[in-house]
Design an enzyme around this catalytic site. Sequence first.
Site, PDB file in Angstrom:
ATOM      1  N   ASP A 123       1.026  -1.142   0.067  1.00 25.75           N
ATOM      2  CA  ASP A 123       0.177  -0.024  -0.122  1.00 25.75           C
ATOM      3  C   ASP A 123       0.773   1.173  -0.051  1.00 25.75           C
ATOM      4  OD1 ASP A 123      -2.615  -1.197   0.360  1.00 25.75           O
ATOM      5  OD2 ASP A 123      -2.282  -1.480   2.215  1.00 25.75           O
ATOM      6  N   ASP A 145      -7.080  -1.064  -4.424  1.00 28.40           N
ATOM      7  CA  ASP A 145      -8.018  -0.647  -3.434  1.00 28.40           C
ATOM      8  C   ASP A 145      -8.915   0.540  -4.015  1.00 28.40           C
ATOM      9  OD1 ASP A 145      -7.129  -2.148  -1.578  1.00 28.40           O
ATOM     10  OD2 ASP A 145      -5.754  -0.805  -0.808  1.00 28.40           O
TER      11      ASP A 145
END
Length: 171
Positions: A123, A145
């Site tokens: 991430d 995401d």
Amino acid sequence: MTRLAASPRALGLTAAFVAALVDQAHKYWMLHVFGIEARQPVTLAPFLDIVLSWNYGVSYSLFPAHEGAGRALLLAGQGAIVAGLLWWMWRVRSRLTALAIGLVVGGAFGNAMDRIARGAVADFFYLHTTLPVGPLANYVFNVADVAITAGVALLLFESFFPPAPPAESPA
């Protein structure tokens, strides 16, 4: 344009492929070209930084799995969900629904590829605030995401504003 190219299935599969491809290309660039690990944090705005965070679980790092058996269980669950979404996408007639499901599938596939290749999901976007908003005060996410969130938002949009039923053709 052929019927297949205009079909909801083709649109959904294309969205899934593009979402996964863009996610993996971004992750490769951040890790191997830009070198985020050595440069972090990169501040883009008072509420947004670029960092490297390894997520061993699912959303908000729930159900972390650092070892093989746990990762395999997460991947199996993710695979079952993706299979169900693909089954749904194969049957829908709405191009918007197929697009939305394709984005979710592509994002899930991009994160699964991370889990397989790297053992965890990379991430990069760190959204944060000092406002007292509980667990939403800090959120780290990636392009996959974003695709998943956009797909869910499109599904919600379509549920609140369904398309008009097709006009019946005269017999």
